[in-house]
Design a protein around this motif. Sequence first.
Motif, PDB file in Angstrom:
ATOM      1  N   MET A 286     100.466  70.099  21.306  1.00 45.33           N
ATOM      2  CA  MET A 286      99.435  69.246  20.724  1.00 45.33           C
ATOM      3  C   MET A 286      99.614  67.773  21.095  1.00 45.33           C
ATOM      4  N   LEU A 287     100.823  67.249  20.978  1.00 48.95           N
ATOM      5  CA  LEU A 287     101.038  65.827  21.275  1.00 48.95           C
ATOM      6  C   LEU A 287     100.847  65.524  22.758  1.00 48.95           C
ATOM      7  N   LYS A 288     101.278  66.430  23.628  1.00 52.54           N
ATOM      8  CA  LYS A 288     101.040  66.247  25.061  1.00 52.54           C
ATOM      9  C   LYS A 288      99.538  66.306  25.348  1.00 52.54           C
ATOM     10  N   GLY A 289      98.857  67.212  24.662  1.00 52.59           N
ATOM     11  CA  GLY A 289      97.405  67.340  24.833  1.00 52.59           C
ATOM     12  C   GLY A 289      96.669  66.082  24.408  1.00 52.59           C
ATOM     13  N   ILE A 290      97.117  65.463  23.320  1.00 51.06           N
ATOM     14  CA  ILE A 290      96.501  64.216  22.852  1.00 51.06           C
ATOM     15  C   ILE A 290      96.732  63.109  23.876  1.00 51.06           C
ATOM     16  N   THR A 291      97.937  63.035  24.425  1.00 56.18           N
ATOM     17  CA  THR A 291      98.234  62.016  25.433  1.00 56.18           C
ATOM     18  C   THR A 291      97.330  62.195  26.647  1.00 56.18           C
ATOM     19  N   LEU A 292      97.195  63.431  27.105  1.00 55.35           N
ATOM     20  CA  LEU A 292      96.332  63.713  28.253  1.00 55.35           C
ATOM     21  C   LEU A 292      94.866  63.410  27.924  1.00 55.35           C
ATOM     22  N   ALA A 293      94.412  63.831  26.744  1.00 52.86           N
ATOM     23  CA  ALA A 293      93.023  63.568  26.342  1.00 52.86           C
ATOM     24  C   ALA A 293      92.753  62.072  26.266  1.00 52.86           C
ATOM     25  N   SER A 294      93.710  61.305  25.764  1.00 54.25           N
ATOM     26  CA  SER A 294      93.552  59.856  25.675  1.00 54.25           C
ATOM     27  C   SER A 294      93.521  59.222  27.074  1.00 54.25           C
ATOM     28  N   PHE A 295      94.385  59.707  27.951  1.00 55.71           N
ATOM     29  CA  PHE A 295      94.373  59.230  29.338  1.00 55.71           C
ATOM     30  C   PHE A 295      93.007  59.485  29.972  1.00 55.71           C
ATOM     31  N   LEU A 296      92.498  60.708  29.807  1.00 54.62           N
ATOM     32  CA  LEU A 296      91.205  61.067  30.397  1.00 54.62           C
ATOM     33  C   LEU A 296      90.071  60.257  29.785  1.00 54.62           C
ATOM     34  N   GLU A 297      90.131  60.043  28.464  1.00 55.79           N
ATOM     35  CA  GLU A 297      89.083  59.273  27.788  1.00 55.79           C
ATOM     36  C   GLU A 297      89.056  57.835  28.300  1.00 55.79           C
ATOM     37  N   SER A 298      90.228  57.289  28.576  1.00 61.03           N
ATOM     38  CA  SER A 298      90.265  55.893  29.026  1.00 61.03           C
ATOM     39  C   SER A 298      89.995  55.740  30.517  1.00 61.03           C
ATOM     40  N   THR A 299      90.009  56.835  31.275  1.00 56.41           N
ATOM     41  CA  THR A 299      89.805  56.715  32.720  1.00 56.41           C
ATOM     42  C   THR A 299      88.492  57.316  33.200  1.00 56.41           C
ATOM     43  N   ILE A 300      88.261  58.603  32.940  1.00 48.53           N
ATOM     44  CA  ILE A 300      87.105  59.248  33.564  1.00 48.53           C
ATOM     45  C   ILE A 300      86.142  59.939  32.615  1.00 48.53           C
ATOM     46  N   VAL A 301      86.517  60.153  31.368  1.00 52.91           N
ATOM     47  CA  VAL A 301      85.644  60.871  30.433  1.00 52.91           C
ATOM     48  C   VAL A 301      85.226  59.908  29.323  1.00 52.91           C
ATOM     49  N   PRO A 302      84.050  59.303  29.441  1.00 55.68           N
ATOM     50  CA  PRO A 302      83.653  58.299  28.442  1.00 55.68           C
ATOM     51  C   PRO A 302      83.131  58.915  27.142  1.00 55.68           C
ATOM     52  N   VAL A 303      83.923  59.820  26.550  1.00 55.19           N
ATOM     53  CA  VAL A 303      83.594  60.425  25.258  1.00 55.19           C
ATOM     54  C   VAL A 303      84.644  59.937  24.269  1.00 55.19           C
ATOM     55  N   PRO A 304      84.238  59.339  23.147  1.00 52.14           N
ATOM     56  CA  PRO A 304      85.209  58.807  22.187  1.00 52.14           C
ATOM     57  C   PRO A 304      86.200  59.872  21.705  1.00 52.14           C
ATOM     58  N   LEU A 305      87.459  59.518  21.740  1.00 51.88           N
ATOM     59  CA  LEU A 305      88.541  60.412  21.355  1.00 51.88           C
ATOM     60  C   LEU A 305      88.541  60.707  19.854  1.00 51.88           C
ATOM     61  N   GLU A 306      87.864  59.885  19.082  1.00 54.51           N
ATOM     62  CA  GLU A 306      87.837  60.070  17.640  1.00 54.51           C
ATOM     63  C   GLU A 306      87.326  61.448  17.235  1.00 54.51           C
ATOM     64  N   ALA A 307      86.420  62.015  18.040  1.00 54.73           N
ATOM     65  CA  ALA A 307      85.864  63.339  17.741  1.00 54.73           C
ATOM     66  C   ALA A 307      86.956  64.405  17.659  1.00 54.73           C
ATOM     67  N   ILE A 308      88.044  64.201  18.397  1.00 54.36           N
ATOM     68  CA  ILE A 308      89.179  65.125  18.342  1.00 54.36           C
ATOM     69  C   ILE A 308      90.241  64.621  17.379  1.00 54.36           C
ATOM     70  N   LEU A 309      90.513  63.330  17.405  1.00 50.76           N
ATOM     71  CA  LEU A 309      91.629  62.775  16.642  1.00 50.76           C
ATOM     72  C   LEU A 309      91.488  62.922  15.131  1.00 50.76           C
ATOM     73  N   ILE A 310      90.329  62.600  14.604  1.00 51.24           N
ATOM     74  CA  ILE A 310      90.183  62.601  13.146  1.00 51.24           C
ATOM     75  C   ILE A 310      90.411  63.998  12.568  1.00 51.24           C
ATOM     76  N   PRO A 311      89.732  65.043  13.051  1.00 49.75           N
ATOM     77  CA  PRO A 311      90.002  66.378  12.502  1.00 49.75           C
ATOM     78  C   PRO A 311      91.447  66.828  12.737  1.00 49.75           C
ATOM     79  N   LEU A 312      92.008  66.463  13.882  1.00 48.82           N
ATOM     80  CA  LEU A 312      93.389  66.837  14.182  1.00 48.82           C
ATOM     81  C   LEU A 312      94.357  66.127  13.231  1.00 48.82           C
TER      82      LEU A 312
END
Length: 194
Positions: free
Chosen positions: A20-46
């Motif tokens: 899970m923590l590695k997945g969050i790091t990767l998702a955050s990396f992707l959100e800040s580089t190539i996927v302009p979808v706010p990470l909050e949609a995953i972070l808050i429920p998680l």
Amino acid sequence: MPITKKLKRTTKKMVDSRHMLKGITLASFLESTIVPVPLEAILIPLMQARREKLWSIALMATLGCVIGALFGYALGYYLFDLTGDWIINTFSDPEQFKQVSAKMEQQGFWFVLTLGIAPIPFQIAMLAAGATKYSLLLFLLATIIARSIRYFGLALAVYVAGDKAEALIRRYKTKAILALTVVVLLIWYITTLF
């Protein structure tokens, strides 16, 4: 299938994952580089589902974003001449990039700090910082502060409000972002007086 349903399904899978923590790091990396979808949609429920890892989730999201910011800065710094037009046309437009570059040169640190707090695509600021050869140290400092405020602020909201956090964040998100932006701008203005 709408993207929000996909995000919710991904979040449910991630909740019990040992990665899970590695997945969050990767998702955050992707959100800040190539996927302009706010990470909050995953972070808050998680964060709500894994409260025992609340602060670790915020830390790893911040770390992933900082790594992504370094990547975006490096693209702007080293490859802007080769790929700049494609990147600008993919994530923005030439006029917006000119405006961002001008603000980067004039307001650098405060500009990055303000953009880093707001839940808007951060890619254009990273590229502009690299392309204008803005100080890497100041860029990283502004990014770390801004994204820490964003992600640890979410963690604090979940810590305080528990399962009601998602509804509260959704309800007051715009006001909170506006208030934080005003505070940052006020601090910036005060520092220019001295």
